[in-house]
Scaffold this active site. Structure first.
Site, PDB file in Angstrom:
ATOM      1  N   ASP A 103       1.636  -1.171   0.121  1.00  0.00           N
ATOM      2  CA  ASP A 103       1.620  -1.758  -1.211  1.00  0.00           C
ATOM      3  C   ASP A 103       3.030  -1.643  -1.788  1.00  0.00           C
ATOM      4  O   ASP A 103       3.758  -0.692  -1.486  1.00  0.00           O
ATOM      5  CB  ASP A 103       0.670  -0.988  -2.128  1.00  0.00           C
ATOM      6  CG  ASP A 103      -0.797  -1.265  -1.842  1.00  0.00           C
ATOM      7  OD1 ASP A 103      -1.115  -1.760  -0.745  1.00  0.00           O
ATOM      8  OD2 ASP A 103      -1.630  -0.961  -2.715  1.00  0.00           O
ATOM      9  N   SER A 243       9.559   5.193  -3.684  1.00  0.00           N
ATOM     10  CA  SER A 243      10.085   5.181  -2.326  1.00  0.00           C
ATOM     11  C   SER A 243      10.261   3.739  -1.875  1.00  0.00           C
ATOM     12  O   SER A 243       9.942   2.803  -2.605  1.00  0.00           O
ATOM     13  CB  SER A 243       9.121   5.907  -1.379  1.00  0.00           C
ATOM     14  OG  SER A 243       8.692   7.134  -1.939  1.00  0.00           O
TER      15      SER A 243
END
Length: 284
Positions: A103, A243
């Site tokens: 995602d 991230s």
């Protein structure tokens, strides 16, 4: 890619502007980007003392816990790395599909010669992204797909196709944020710590998958490489923090709409979900 709304890159708050645009902030930034501080934060978030952070985190980020497997959260990172119900992330099994490995918010760039430019003032040599790997030149003229994960996203990621791992490595480094303000001022993707794997895939040829750590990410937690992996098999997870996952694909492998590149040029990001088709594979 579907027609979900393209999102402008987020505005940066006062704290980030202070850290990246002032001299006192840059002095503090050296401490915040140190891996030692990240490890310390990670130990706290892995401890039972971090449990009171779970409720406010879930509410602030609009996380629907009913979409995830039921389990006891003994620490904050148990919640952060929660596993989504499999039926909510179906994996496109068609051989001509490239699926999203996670995602996140996608930006797509052409690799010109042996470099990619994913943000203003940032030019990345592919060899540097891969820690000097001898096969980096094979991606010249190919495609770079950058998936930016915010704290609200699902933080487990998978393999984009079936195949086997040729080589894998870890490059130690700093831990800058992956927000646009840092990308404009620091070569984040080659300064931050990162894990990379060269994948020999069934349908895509050689693919590089790179997981990039970010400020206060406790750990890039990859599973041991199997003898063979399948498309959609979980590769690993990020502990707390925003991230990035990067895919490098060889030339003439993908068919991507021009919109994917123009969105990146306009500094817009495309929301994607793990397992969905984001590009077609070129045949012949």
């Amino acid at each position: 890619m579907d027609s979900r709304e393209r999102l402008p890159r987020p505005a940066d708050g006062f704290a980030l502007r202070f850290l990246y645009r002032t001299a006192p902030g840059r002095a503090l930034l050296r401490l915040l980007c140190a891996r030692s501080l990240s490890r310390l934060c990670g130990r706290f978030l892995d401890s039972r003392f971090s449990r009171p952070l779970i409720g406010p985190f879930v509410r602030r980020n609009g996380i629907r816990l009913e979409e995830y497997e039921r389990e006891a959260y003994n620490c904050f990172n148990d919640c952060f790395t929660r596993r989504i119900r499999r039926e909510l992330r179906p994996v496109d099994a068609a051989p001509d599909a490239l699926v999203a490995p996670c995602d996140g918010l996608l930006s797509v760039y052409a690799i010109e010669e042996d470099c990619v430019i994913p943000a203003k003032q940032s030019r990345y040599a592919i060899a540097d992204l891969l820690g000097g790997d001898e096969d980096a030149a094979r991606f010249a003229g190919g495609t770079c797909l950058v998936f930016r994960l915010g704290v609200q996203h699902y933080h487990r990621y998978c393999y984009p196709d079936g195949g086997r791992v040729l080589r894998a490595g870890f490059v130690p480094g700093e831990l800058h944020t992956v927000r646009p303000i840092a990308l404009e001022r620091v070569p984040v993707f080659v300064r931050n710590c990162r894990a990379y794997a060269l994948l020999e895939t069934d349908n895509l040829g050689l693919v590089a998958q790179i997981e990039v750590g970010a400020m206060l990410v406790g750990k890039i937690d990859n599973h041991p490489a199997p003898e063979r992996f399948e498309r959609g098999m979980e590769k690993g997870m990020f502990r707390y923090g925003g991230s990035t996952v990067i895919l490098l694909v060889e030339p003439r492998r993908l068919e991507l709409p021009q919109e994917a590149f123009t969105c990146a040029a306009r500094e817009e990001e495309i929301p994607v979900r793990m397992g969905e088709r984001i590009a077609n594979l070129r045949r012949g």
